[in-house]
Motif scaffolding. Structure first.
Motif, mmCIF file in Angstrom:
data_model
loop_
_atom_site.group_PDB
_atom_site.id
_atom_site.type_symbol
_atom_site.label_atom_id
_atom_site.label_comp_id
_atom_site.label_asym_id
_atom_site.label_seq_id
_atom_site.Cartn_x
_atom_site.Cartn_y
_atom_site.Cartn_z
ATOM 1 N N ASP A 48 -44.254 88.101 67.707
ATOM 2 C CA ASP A 48 -45.208 88.362 68.792
ATOM 3 C C ASP A 48 -46.609 87.845 68.485
ATOM 4 O OD1 ASP A 48 -43.245 89.526 70.324
ATOM 5 O OD2 ASP A 48 -43.862 91.594 69.892
ATOM 6 N N VAL A 49 -47.022 87.942 67.215
ATOM 7 C CA VAL A 49 -48.381 87.501 66.867
ATOM 8 C C VAL A 49 -48.404 86.058 66.367
ATOM 9 C CG1 VAL A 49 -49.286 89.818 66.443
ATOM 10 C CG2 VAL A 49 -48.280 88.534 64.548
ATOM 11 N N GLY A 50 -47.242 85.400 66.384
ATOM 12 C CA GLY A 50 -47.195 83.975 66.058
ATOM 13 C C GLY A 50 -47.224 83.636 64.584
ATOM 14 N N LEU A 51 -46.831 84.590 63.719
ATOM 15 C CA LEU A 51 -46.819 84.301 62.284
ATOM 16 C C LEU A 51 -45.530 83.612 61.855
ATOM 17 C CD1 LEU A 51 -48.466 87.511 60.801
ATOM 18 C CD2 LEU A 51 -49.542 85.386 61.546
ATOM 19 N N ILE A 52 -44.466 83.842 62.614
ATOM 20 C CA ILE A 52 -43.193 83.158 62.363
ATOM 21 C C ILE A 52 -42.646 82.686 63.703
ATOM 22 C CG2 ILE A 52 -42.615 84.457 60.273
ATOM 23 C CD1 ILE A 52 -40.649 86.106 61.970
ATOM 24 N N LYS A 53 -41.704 81.743 63.623
ATOM 25 C CA LYS A 53 -40.966 81.343 64.820
ATOM 26 C C LYS A 53 -39.499 81.347 64.449
ATOM 27 C CE LYS A 53 -41.696 76.442 63.928
ATOM 28 N NZ LYS A 53 -42.200 75.181 64.437
ATOM 29 N N ALA A 54 -38.674 81.637 65.435
ATOM 30 C CA ALA A 54 -37.227 81.689 65.224
ATOM 31 C C ALA A 54 -36.614 80.407 65.749
ATOM 32 C CB ALA A 54 -36.635 82.896 65.932
ATOM 33 N N GLN A 55 -35.796 79.800 64.927
ATOM 34 C CA GLN A 55 -35.105 78.577 65.333
ATOM 35 C C GLN A 55 -33.610 78.799 65.190
ATOM 36 O OE1 GLN A 55 -36.740 75.725 62.556
ATOM 37 N NE2 GLN A 55 -38.403 75.189 63.941
ATOM 38 N N ASN A 56 -32.835 78.440 66.215
ATOM 39 C CA ASN A 56 -31.375 78.515 66.115
ATOM 40 C C ASN A 56 -30.886 77.453 65.144
ATOM 41 O OD1 ASN A 56 -31.853 79.832 68.803
ATOM 42 N ND2 ASN A 56 -29.629 80.012 68.628
ATOM 43 N N PHE A 57 -29.835 77.794 64.405
ATOM 44 C CA PHE A 57 -29.175 76.791 63.581
ATOM 45 C C PHE A 57 -28.386 75.888 64.514
ATOM 46 C CE2 PHE A 57 -29.236 80.257 60.309
ATOM 47 C CZ PHE A 57 -30.047 79.605 59.405
ATOM 48 N N LYS A 58 -28.640 74.619 64.472
ATOM 49 C CA LYS A 58 -27.944 73.696 65.379
ATOM 50 C C LYS A 58 -26.467 73.560 65.031
ATOM 51 C CE LYS A 58 -32.052 71.175 66.587
ATOM 52 N NZ LYS A 58 -32.941 70.124 66.297
ATOM 53 N N ASN A 59 -26.156 73.546 63.755
ATOM 54 C CA ASN A 59 -24.774 73.306 63.352
ATOM 55 C C ASN A 59 -24.077 74.576 62.887
ATOM 56 O OD1 ASN A 59 -25.092 70.532 63.822
ATOM 57 N ND2 ASN A 59 -25.980 70.241 61.800
ATOM 58 N N LYS A 96 -23.619 81.256 66.527
ATOM 59 C CA LYS A 96 -24.699 80.826 67.430
ATOM 60 C C LYS A 96 -25.829 81.844 67.518
ATOM 61 C CE LYS A 96 -22.818 76.975 68.200
ATOM 62 N NZ LYS A 96 -23.287 75.839 67.481
ATOM 63 N N LEU A 97 -25.647 83.020 66.910
ATOM 64 C CA LEU A 97 -26.722 84.017 66.883
ATOM 65 C C LEU A 97 -27.585 83.880 65.628
ATOM 66 C CD1 LEU A 97 -24.775 87.163 68.149
ATOM 67 C CD2 LEU A 97 -26.308 85.679 69.445
ATOM 68 N N ALA A 98 -27.250 82.933 64.752
ATOM 69 C CA ALA A 98 -27.988 82.765 63.498
ATOM 70 C C ALA A 98 -29.322 82.077 63.756
ATOM 71 C CB ALA A 98 -27.160 81.948 62.514
ATOM 72 N N TYR A 99 -30.349 82.583 63.121
ATOM 73 C CA TYR A 99 -31.685 82.027 63.263
ATOM 74 C C TYR A 99 -32.272 81.718 61.900
ATOM 75 C CZ TYR A 99 -31.778 83.707 68.083
ATOM 76 O OH TYR A 99 -31.518 83.920 69.403
ATOM 77 N N ALA A 100 -33.190 80.781 61.894
ATOM 78 C CA ALA A 100 -34.047 80.550 60.733
ATOM 79 C C ALA A 100 -35.422 81.040 61.150
ATOM 80 C CB ALA A 100 -34.099 79.069 60.379
ATOM 81 N N TYR A 101 -36.023 81.867 60.325
ATOM 82 C CA TYR A 101 -37.362 82.383 60.600
ATOM 83 C C TYR A 101 -38.353 81.577 59.771
ATOM 84 C CZ TYR A 101 -34.853 86.252 62.706
ATOM 85 O OH TYR A 101 -34.026 87.011 63.489
ATOM 86 N N VAL A 102 -39.112 80.730 60.441
ATOM 87 C CA VAL A 102 -40.000 79.780 59.781
ATOM 88 C C VAL A 102 -41.446 80.233 59.957
ATOM 89 C CG1 VAL A 102 -40.715 77.358 59.722
ATOM 90 C CG2 VAL A 102 -38.353 77.956 60.298
ATOM 91 N N LEU A 103 -42.205 80.219 58.857
ATOM 92 C CA LEU A 103 -43.625 80.555 58.955
ATOM 93 C C LEU A 103 -44.354 79.466 59.722
ATOM 94 C CD1 LEU A 103 -42.765 82.470 56.586
ATOM 95 C CD2 LEU A 103 -45.032 82.096 55.666
ATOM 96 N N THR A 104 -45.198 79.889 60.627
ATOM 97 C CA THR A 104 -46.046 78.956 61.376
ATOM 98 C C THR A 104 -47.280 78.664 60.528
ATOM 99 O OG1 THR A 104 -47.281 80.748 62.426
ATOM 100 C CG2 THR A 104 -45.289 79.951 63.571
ATOM 101 N N PRO A 105 -48.090 77.686 60.885
ATOM 102 C CA PRO A 105 -49.348 77.476 60.153
ATOM 103 C C PRO A 105 -50.197 78.755 60.111
ATOM 104 C CG PRO A 105 -48.899 75.574 61.522
ATOM 105 C CD PRO A 105 -47.864 76.619 61.878
#
Length: 110
Positions: free
Chosen positions: A45-56, A60-69
């Motif tokens: 919500d505060v933009g510290l991480i973003k969730a990305q679906n694993f393409k492969n 299909k519910l798996a996410y990668a939680y990546v730190l934003t700048p």
């Protein structure tokens, strides 16, 4: 509540392994799955991480939680605050140990 300590531990864990599931984070951090979900959503919500679906991914519910700048910057700030707090706690424990040692030497604790 998302304390500095918990935010530090979450951001550190996700920075080291963005592919951790919420269940894995729960086990690694020793907190409930519901609390992990709440914290992840708060960080999203505060933009510290973003969730990305694993393409492969098969899941299909798996996410990668990546730190934003912004998340990387926040992690540096929270790490500094967390370190200072732990150093203060350490100094207090050292003083307490020295006081107990002094009491033992003086024979006050027998």
């Amino acid at each position: 509540m998302l304390t500095d300590e918990l935010r530090y531990k979450l951001l550190k864990a996700l920075e080291q392994n963005p592919n951790l599931s919420q269940r894995q984070l729960s086990k690694e951090l020793g907190i409930s799955l519901g609390k992990v979900n709440y914290c992840i959503n708060a960080l999203l919500d505060v933009g510290l991480i973003k969730a990305q679906n694993f393409k492969n991914s098969q899941n299909k519910l798996a996410y990668a939680y990546v730190l934003t700048p912004k998340g990387i910057e926040d992690k540096a700030e929270v790490t500094t605050r967390f370190l200072h707090r732990k150093l203060r706690e350490y100094a207090e424990i050292e003083r307490e140990i020295e006081n107990i040692k002094a009491e033992l030497v003086e024979g006050k604790l027998v």
